[in-house]
Design a protein around this motif. Structure first.
Motif, PDB file in Angstrom:
ATOM      1  N   GLN A 131       0.933  -1.128  -0.036  1.00 51.97           N
ATOM      2  CA  GLN A 131      -0.071   0.216   0.047  1.00 51.97           C
ATOM      3  C   GLN A 131       0.837   1.325   0.024  1.00 51.97           C
ATOM      4  O   GLN A 131       1.020   2.104   0.858  1.00 51.97           O
ATOM      5  CB  GLN A 131      -0.811   0.113   1.153  1.00 51.97           C
ATOM      6  N   PRO A 132       1.605   1.510  -1.194  1.00 53.61           N
ATOM      7  CA  PRO A 132       2.542   2.694  -1.163  1.00 53.61           C
ATOM      8  C   PRO A 132       1.919   4.144  -0.978  1.00 53.61           C
ATOM      9  O   PRO A 132       2.968   4.952  -0.466  1.00 53.61           O
ATOM     10  CB  PRO A 132       3.263   2.675  -2.547  1.00 53.61           C
ATOM     11  N   PHE A 133       0.477   4.049  -1.276  1.00 57.30           N
ATOM     12  CA  PHE A 133      -0.038   5.294  -0.809  1.00 57.30           C
ATOM     13  C   PHE A 133       0.065   5.681   0.606  1.00 57.30           C
ATOM     14  O   PHE A 133      -0.228   7.010   1.013  1.00 57.30           O
ATOM     15  CB  PHE A 133      -1.539   5.449  -1.473  1.00 57.30           C
ATOM     16  N   LEU A 134       0.199   4.875   1.567  1.00 55.42           N
ATOM     17  CA  LEU A 134       0.351   5.096   3.008  1.00 55.42           C
ATOM     18  C   LEU A 134       1.876   5.647   3.473  1.00 55.42           C
ATOM     19  O   LEU A 134       1.843   6.119   4.579  1.00 55.42           O
ATOM     20  CB  LEU A 134      -0.042   4.034   3.845  1.00 55.42           C
ATOM     21  N   GLN A 135       2.847   5.646   2.515  1.00 57.32           N
ATOM     22  CA  GLN A 135       4.261   5.861   2.844  1.00 57.32           C
ATOM     23  C   GLN A 135       4.235   7.167   3.182  1.00 57.32           C
ATOM     24  O   GLN A 135       3.474   8.111   2.205  1.00 57.32           O
ATOM     25  CB  GLN A 135       5.125   5.423   1.603  1.00 57.32           C
ATOM     26  N   LYS A 150     -14.628   6.956  15.005  1.00 54.10           N
ATOM     27  CA  LYS A 150     -15.956   7.327  14.739  1.00 54.10           C
ATOM     28  C   LYS A 150     -16.418   7.070  13.292  1.00 54.10           C
ATOM     29  O   LYS A 150     -15.471   6.970  12.274  1.00 54.10           O
ATOM     30  CB  LYS A 150     -15.982   9.111  14.785  1.00 54.10           C
ATOM     31  N   ALA A 151     -17.383   6.277  13.019  1.00 50.63           N
ATOM     32  CA  ALA A 151     -17.685   5.895  11.826  1.00 50.63           C
ATOM     33  C   ALA A 151     -17.502   6.810  10.462  1.00 50.63           C
ATOM     34  O   ALA A 151     -17.924   7.875  10.772  1.00 50.63           O
ATOM     35  CB  ALA A 151     -19.035   5.055  11.712  1.00 50.63           C
ATOM     36  N   TYR A 152     -16.881   6.188   9.522  1.00 52.34           N
ATOM     37  CA  TYR A 152     -16.625   7.178   8.319  1.00 52.34           C
ATOM     38  C   TYR A 152     -17.930   7.829   7.612  1.00 52.34           C
ATOM     39  O   TYR A 152     -17.762   9.059   7.133  1.00 52.34           O
ATOM     40  CB  TYR A 152     -15.909   6.194   7.071  1.00 52.34           C
ATOM     41  N   ARG A 153     -18.859   7.121   7.739  1.00 49.28           N
ATOM     42  CA  ARG A 153     -20.138   7.702   7.355  1.00 49.28           C
ATOM     43  C   ARG A 153     -21.393   6.700   7.875  1.00 49.28           C
ATOM     44  O   ARG A 153     -21.232   5.687   8.326  1.00 49.28           O
ATOM     45  CB  ARG A 153     -20.380   7.663   5.635  1.00 49.28           C
ATOM     46  N   PRO A 154     -22.711   7.326   7.664  1.00 49.74           N
ATOM     47  CA  PRO A 154     -23.530   6.418   8.493  1.00 49.74           C
ATOM     48  C   PRO A 154     -23.671   5.174   7.751  1.00 49.74           C
ATOM     49  O   PRO A 154     -23.624   4.890   6.424  1.00 49.74           O
ATOM     50  CB  PRO A 154     -24.940   7.290   8.098  1.00 49.74           C
ATOM     51  N   GLY A 155     -24.030   4.200   8.429  1.00 49.63           N
ATOM     52  CA  GLY A 155     -23.988   2.781   8.041  1.00 49.63           C
ATOM     53  C   GLY A 155     -22.542   2.044   7.938  1.00 49.63           C
ATOM     54  O   GLY A 155     -22.669   1.110   7.581  1.00 49.63           O
ATOM     55  N   TRP A 156     -21.681   2.643   8.353  1.00 51.26           N
ATOM     56  CA  TRP A 156     -20.186   2.206   8.226  1.00 51.26           C
ATOM     57  C   TRP A 156     -20.155   1.693   9.561  1.00 51.26           C
ATOM     58  O   TRP A 156     -20.199   2.593  10.598  1.00 51.26           O
ATOM     59  CB  TRP A 156     -19.344   3.245   8.114  1.00 51.26           C
ATOM     60  N   GLU A 157     -20.018   0.693   9.738  1.00 52.65           N
ATOM     61  CA  GLU A 157     -19.730  -0.166  11.193  1.00 52.65           C
ATOM     62  C   GLU A 157     -18.456  -0.273  11.737  1.00 52.65           C
ATOM     63  O   GLU A 157     -18.212  -0.136  13.057  1.00 52.65           O
ATOM     64  CB  GLU A 157     -20.397  -1.759  11.187  1.00 52.65           C
ATOM     65  N   HIS A 158     -17.256  -0.279  10.948  1.00 50.15           N
ATOM     66  CA  HIS A 158     -16.087  -0.535  11.428  1.00 50.15           C
ATOM     67  C   HIS A 158     -14.969  -0.126  10.214  1.00 50.15           C
ATOM     68  O   HIS A 158     -15.380  -0.210   9.067  1.00 50.15           O
ATOM     69  CB  HIS A 158     -15.918  -1.735  12.128  1.00 50.15           C
ATOM     70  N   ASP A 159     -13.678  -0.151  10.920  1.00 49.24           N
ATOM     71  CA  ASP A 159     -12.717   0.007   9.765  1.00 49.24           C
ATOM     72  C   ASP A 159     -11.870  -1.111  10.263  1.00 49.24           C
ATOM     73  O   ASP A 159     -11.780  -1.964  11.364  1.00 49.24           O
ATOM     74  CB  ASP A 159     -12.066   1.395   9.893  1.00 49.24           C
ATOM     75  N   HIS A 160     -10.445  -1.217   9.728  1.00 42.77           N
ATOM     76  CA  HIS A 160      -9.485  -2.089   9.968  1.00 42.77           C
ATOM     77  C   HIS A 160      -8.168  -1.789   9.923  1.00 42.77           C
ATOM     78  O   HIS A 160      -7.881  -0.623   9.171  1.00 42.77           O
ATOM     79  CB  HIS A 160      -9.325  -3.301   9.146  1.00 42.77           C
ATOM     80  N   CYS A 161      -7.133  -2.034  10.766  1.00 44.02           N
ATOM     81  CA  CYS A 161      -6.004  -1.464  10.754  1.00 44.02           C
ATOM     82  C   CYS A 161      -5.277  -1.891   9.279  1.00 44.02           C
ATOM     83  O   CYS A 161      -5.575  -2.840   8.802  1.00 44.02           O
ATOM     84  CB  CYS A 161      -5.104  -2.164  11.950  1.00 44.02           C
ATOM     85  N   ALA A 162      -4.573  -0.639   8.909  1.00 46.14           N
ATOM     86  CA  ALA A 162      -4.053  -1.073   7.590  1.00 46.14           C
ATOM     87  C   ALA A 162      -2.834  -2.011   7.346  1.00 46.14           C
ATOM     88  O   ALA A 162      -2.494  -2.406   6.430  1.00 46.14           O
ATOM     89  CB  ALA A 162      -3.581   0.374   6.887  1.00 46.14           C
ATOM     90  N   ALA A 163      -2.356  -2.304   8.784  1.00 45.82           N
ATOM     91  CA  ALA A 163      -1.166  -3.253   8.971  1.00 45.82           C
ATOM     92  C   ALA A 163      -1.804  -4.606   9.140  1.00 45.82           C
ATOM     93  O   ALA A 163      -1.587  -5.568   8.678  1.00 45.82           O
ATOM     94  CB  ALA A 163      -0.182  -2.530   9.783  1.00 45.82           C
ATOM     95  N   CYS A 164      -2.219  -4.784  10.104  1.00 49.14           N
ATOM     96  CA  CYS A 164      -2.569  -6.077  10.888  1.00 49.14           C
ATOM     97  C   CYS A 164      -4.103  -6.517  10.770  1.00 49.14           C
ATOM     98  O   CYS A 164      -4.487  -7.538  11.180  1.00 49.14           O
ATOM     99  CB  CYS A 164      -2.327  -6.038  12.440  1.00 49.14           C
ATOM    100  N   TRP A 165      -4.940  -5.593  10.214  1.00 49.94           N
ATOM    101  CA  TRP A 165      -6.375  -5.882   9.743  1.00 49.94           C
ATOM    102  C   TRP A 165      -7.285  -6.067  11.324  1.00 49.94           C
ATOM    103  O   TRP A 165      -8.327  -6.722  11.263  1.00 49.94           O
ATOM    104  CB  TRP A 165      -6.489  -7.136   9.045  1.00 49.94           C
ATOM    105  N   ALA A 166      -6.666  -5.557  12.395  1.00 40.37           N
ATOM    106  CA  ALA A 166      -7.608  -5.486  13.611  1.00 40.37           C
ATOM    107  C   ALA A 166      -8.658  -4.691  13.531  1.00 40.37           C
ATOM    108  O   ALA A 166      -8.666  -3.703  12.637  1.00 40.37           O
ATOM    109  CB  ALA A 166      -6.848  -4.869  14.746  1.00 40.37           C
TER     110      ALA A 166
END
Length: 95
Positions: free
Chosen positions: A13-17, A27-43
Motif C-alpha cells: 500500500q505505497p500510498f500510505l508511505q 468514529k464511523a466514516y459515514r452513516p451505515g459504516w460499522e467499522h474499519d480495519h488496521c491497514a497493517a494487521c487488519w484488527a
C-alpha cells in the motif's frame, strides 16, 4: 522486521508511505459504516458497542491532506508505534 507480514502488507500500500495521521477515538466514516480495519494487521477498529468486544476503539486516522480525506485509513496504536519510522508516518497532534 523485513519479514513481518504486517510490514509486507503495508509495503503493498505505497500510498500510505509518508502520510500524516492523528490519534483519535474511532468514529464511523459515514452513516451505515460499522467499522474499519488496521491497514497493517487488519484488527477491527470500531465505536464502542458497534463490533465485537475485541475491537480497538481508537487508533491513528489519516488527516484531511490524505487523497481520500480525513479518517479514511486507520492504523491501530501498536502497529503505528511499530511501523511509524519505516513508513515515515507523521504523528499530527490533536487540535
Amino acid at each position: 522486521m523485513a519479514d513481518d507480514w504486517r510490514l509486507v502488507h503495508l509495503k503493498e500500500q505505497p500510498f500510505l508511505q509518508g502520510q500524516s495521521f492523528i490519534r483519535k477515538s474511532y468514529k464511523a466514516y459515514r452513516p451505515g459504516w460499522e467499522h474499519d480495519h488496521c491497514a497493517a494487521c487488519w484488527a477491527t477498529i470500531a465505536e464502542p458497542g458497534q463490533s465485537d468486544e475485541a475491537a480497538c476503539h481508537e487508533g491513528y486516522a489519516t488527516t484531511a491532506d490524505y487523497v481520500r480525506g480525513a479518517d479514511y485509513e486507520w492504523v491501530c496504536v501498536p502497529c503505528f508505534d511499530e511501523f511509524k519510522a519505516v513508513m515515515a508516518w507523521k504523528d499530527v497532534p490533536a487540535g
